[in-house]
Design a protein around this motif. Structure first.
Motif, short mmCIF file in Angstrom:
data_model
loop_
_atom_site.label_atom_id
_atom_site.label_comp_id
_atom_site.label_asym_id
_atom_site.label_seq_id
_atom_site.Cartn_x
_atom_site.Cartn_y
_atom_site.Cartn_z
N PRO A 4 -38.76 116.20 29.54
CA PRO A 4 -37.34 116.49 29.52
C PRO A 4 -36.86 116.95 30.89
O PRO A 4 -37.65 117.45 31.68
N LYS A 5 -35.61 116.80 31.15
CA LYS A 5 -35.01 117.23 32.40
C LYS A 5 -35.70 116.58 33.60
O LYS A 5 -36.22 117.24 34.47
N LEU A 10 -34.22 109.49 33.90
CA LEU A 10 -32.81 109.20 33.66
C LEU A 10 -32.35 108.02 34.51
O LEU A 10 -31.60 107.18 34.05
N THR A 13 -33.30 104.71 32.99
CA THR A 13 -32.40 104.30 31.91
C THR A 13 -31.11 103.73 32.50
O THR A 13 -30.63 102.68 32.06
N SER A 243 -31.01 108.85 16.72
CA SER A 243 -30.19 109.88 16.11
C SER A 243 -29.27 109.28 15.05
O SER A 243 -28.10 109.59 14.99
N VAL A 369 -26.21 100.01 24.70
CA VAL A 369 -25.16 100.66 25.50
C VAL A 369 -24.38 99.59 26.27
O VAL A 369 -23.15 99.60 26.29
N ILE A 459 -36.88 107.61 23.74
CA ILE A 459 -35.61 108.18 24.20
C ILE A 459 -35.55 109.65 23.77
O ILE A 459 -35.24 110.52 24.55
N LEU A 461 -36.50 113.47 22.31
CA LEU A 461 -37.53 114.46 22.60
C LEU A 461 -38.63 114.31 21.56
O LEU A 461 -38.34 114.13 20.37
N VAL B 10 -24.20 112.73 20.21
CA VAL B 10 -25.41 111.92 20.04
C VAL B 10 -25.05 110.49 19.62
O VAL B 10 -25.82 109.81 18.98
N PHE B 15 -26.52 109.39 23.80
CA PHE B 15 -27.92 109.72 23.46
C PHE B 15 -28.88 109.01 24.42
O PHE B 15 -29.79 109.62 24.96
N VAL B 16 -28.63 107.72 24.62
CA VAL B 16 -29.51 106.95 25.50
C VAL B 16 -29.38 107.41 26.95
O VAL B 16 -30.37 107.51 27.67
N MET B 17 -28.16 107.74 27.36
CA MET B 17 -27.93 108.09 28.77
C MET B 17 -28.30 109.53 29.10
O MET B 17 -28.04 109.99 30.19
N GLY B 18 -28.85 110.26 28.16
CA GLY B 18 -29.38 111.55 28.56
C GLY B 18 -29.13 112.74 27.64
O GLY B 18 -29.68 113.81 27.86
N ALA B 20 -30.20 113.09 24.76
CA ALA B 20 -31.47 113.37 24.08
C ALA B 20 -32.24 114.45 24.84
O ALA B 20 -32.91 115.29 24.24
N GLN B 21 -32.14 114.41 26.17
CA GLN B 21 -32.89 115.37 26.96
C GLN B 21 -32.21 116.74 26.99
O GLN B 21 -32.87 117.77 27.11
N GLN B 23 -30.94 118.05 24.52
CA GLN B 23 -31.34 118.69 23.27
C GLN B 23 -32.53 119.64 23.43
O GLN B 23 -32.84 120.39 22.52
N SER B 24 -33.19 119.58 24.58
CA SER B 24 -34.31 120.51 24.76
C SER B 24 -33.81 121.95 24.76
O SER B 24 -34.60 122.89 24.65
N GLU B 26 -32.51 123.24 22.36
CA GLU B 26 -32.87 123.72 21.02
C GLU B 26 -34.25 124.38 21.02
O GLU B 26 -34.56 125.18 20.17
N TYR B 73 -28.72 118.79 31.71
CA TYR B 73 -29.23 120.09 31.26
C TYR B 73 -28.73 121.20 32.19
O TYR B 73 -28.21 122.22 31.74
#
Lengths: 486, 88
Positions: A4-5, A10, A13, A243, A369, A459, A461, B10, B15-18, B20-21, B23-24, B26, B73
């Motif tokens: 992540p991050k 990114l 994508t 999702s 997309v 995609i 997490l 979402v 969601f695809v463009m970022g 989803a990340q 969401q970390s 949470e 983020y």
């Protein structure tokens, strides 16, 4: 494995989305603008200057179009031309991971270094425990002679002040089979003979220098430019990736132009049944243990790097194989596209007569997309054949062994263990099992830690995806023990 | 103190463009903000379509009622800290 991050992920994508849009809009007529749009003149810069960023982006775009950066013969070849070449291709580009030379930062060789934290203590455990006498005390502090050091890490372990640091090379550290190494200029190269296509180097390189050939454009061409029936096979890890519900996702795929959508979890049900029967057979024949075979990166690693384990690897085929076989029995002329979290599946598909293309969830996401499709807005489409709980739980670590165990019945005792992540240590563990056996008789090996939900093509997490997979598995009916196997 | 509401879009594009990340948040939000936020998943709010420019400015995230475009983020965490400072 998706960290992540992470800017490098990114950006990948974004590149895929731009390429997909460029194809859908005007077949790459303006594709050469993509690096410029992603790195505009007055925008932020991540390497030395915007021009180097763009040069790297061009190579990353090449990979997105299914070309390897080292295929370049003329630097002036435009992305438009690479795009057109991609459209002339009639078979999936061969799976290959490679390093973009100019993007590789040529990290310094992996080494241990003693920092200023060293107090020059009296005990000097670093010096005394060094097997190569590489450590001496210089100006009151310990010092490693790099020409003698063998990177064993003993000093790192024993220093009471934690003054020894390890400076790793991320890609080399991540590769479990030693397939990536430096050339004389310090740049990394991947040995295709050794590579198991797991994608760990790609996910771990902080400079985004590792790329692999995408098949996204090929699949879009089959859908948009031929009359063939293109069928999507969704890997079990798909639950949670968009999702949204799987029925909506199936609707979205149809909206994009796929003729039909099937679940690979159906094939995973078959794998479960066959593997359970095989397990019983092997145990009754007195074999000490069996390992799973559905992870393609592990399967290839077993073939070329862990020859000792080969006789113990299950001969049962993978969920992708059975799903594609069923599909081709029904529709021999269709184009079968596996969509999953995995890069190694691309290599597996090359040996599978029924699978034509392999996409990652990320590539599918980019296609949706680019086409402006919102999954939730698509009408729900239900699957013709419904999967069971067993097949649905494959993508989480412990899921395959659990599924198999549930069908083994009472005839033989099954003691499953999960090898969660094909690390260097776990490869040693597998070798030990092959030579001496162990406590357990059913080893589930997953190359990605946590299972397929952590795959490099995901995609979502992995934690969230794992929950979604569990929920989906629980909502399914359970297969029951086959009476014939009992 | 009321929690700051983080609404993460979402929809497929976000969601695809970022998102989803993002969401970390949470799982491992920084300690100073972890107890002060509430995270909500938001279905596509149509914001990507309102923006005329190609390649919409997603992911979209609302921090309370403030919209963050091209959310990352870092951006979201910075906005949360800014809000927390104002409150205290």
């Amino acid at each position: 494995m998706l960290i992540p991050k992470n800017n490098a992920n990114l950006m990948r994508t974004k590149i895929l989305v731009r390429l997909a849009s460029s194809y859908l809009e005007n077949k790459f007529a303006e594709a050469d603008r993509i690096p410029l749009e992603l790195r505009p003149k007055d925008g932020e810069v991540s390497r030395c200057c915007v021009y180097k960023d763009r040069a790297v982006l061009k190579y990353r775009c090449m990979a997105g179009l299914g070309h390897c950066p080292d295929e370049e013969t003329d630097e002036l070849t435009t992305l438009k031309e690479y795009g057109q070449k991609a459209l002339e291709r009639r078979a999936a580009p061969k799976n290959k991971l490679s390093v973009i030379d100019i993007a590789c930062s040529a990290c310094i060789k992996s080494q241990y270094v003693i920092t200023n934290v060293c107090r020059g203590c009296f005990a000097q455990p670093c010096r005394l425990n060094c097997p190569k006498e590489a450590i001496s005390i210089v100006n009151g502090q310990a010092h490693i002679d790099p020409s003698k050091c063998v990177n064993c890490g003993k000093c790192y372990e024993v220093c009471p002040y934690h003054s020894v640091v390890k400076i790793p090379v991320p890609c080399e550290e991540a590769c479990p089979v030693g397939a990536i190494s430096k050339d004389e200029f310090g740049k990394e190269h991947i040995d295709a003979e050794k590579c198991i296509s797991c994608g760990r180097c790609l996910a771990s390189c902080p400079f985004g220098a590792v790329v692999e050939r995408s098949q996204m454009i090929d699949v879009m061409r089959e859908i948009k430019e031929t009359d063939k029936k293109v069928v999507a096979m969704l890997a079990p890890a798909v639950a949670g990736q968009f999702s949204s519900s799987l029925e909506h996702l199936a609707g979205a795929l149809k909206a994009f132009g796929f003729a039909d959508v099937v679940e690979v979890a159906v094939g995973a049900d078959i794998t479960t049944q066959k593997e359970a029967a095989e397990f019983v057979e092997r145990m009754e024949a007195g074999k000490p243990f069996m390992t799973t075979s559905c992870c393609p990166a592990y399967y290839r690693a077993a073939q070329i790097h862990i020859p000792e384990i080969r006789p113990f690897v299950s001969d049962t085929k993978t969920p992708m194989y059975y799903t594609a076989e069923l599909l081709k029995q029904e529709h021999p002329d269709c184009v079968a596209v596996f969509i999953g979290p995995c890069l190694a599946k691309r290599a597996e598909a090359e040996y599978d007569p029924h699978v034509d293309y392999v996409l990652t969830f990320e590539e599918l996401g980019a296609m949706l997309v680019a086409a402006g499709i919102n999954v939730d807005d698509c009408p729900e489409v239900s699957f013709a054949q419904v999967s069971h709980a067993q097949g649905r739980q494959f993508p989480i670590s412990g899921g395959v062994a659990g599924a198999v165990a549930s069908l083994v019945g009472s005839k033989v005792d099954i003691r499953p263990e999960k090898i969660d992540g094909l690390t260097k240590d776990n490869i040693k563990l597998l070798k030990r099992y092959a030579l001496k056996g162990g406590e357990n008789n059913m080893l589930e090996v997953m190359c990605c830690e946590g299972g397929c939900v952590s795959g490099p093509g995901c995609i979502a997490l992995s934690k969230k995806a794992a929950r979604a997979v569990e929920a989906y598995a629980q909502s399914g009916d359970s297969l029951t023990v086959d009476k014939k196997a009992e | 103190m009321n929690k700051i509401k983080i609404r993460i879009c979402v929809g497929t594009s976000c969601f695809v463009m970022g998102s989803a990340q993002i969401q970390s948040l949470e799982f491992n939000a920084p300690a100073d903000i972890a107890d002060h936020i509430e995270i909500v998943e938001e279905r596509c709010m149509g914001l990507c379509r309102e923006i005329a420019v190609k390649h919409n400015h997603g992911p979209f995230v609302f921090v309370d009622d403030e919209l963050i475009e091209s959310a990352t983020y870092e951006k979201v965490v910075a906005k949360i800290r800014e809000k927390l400072k104002k409150i205290s």
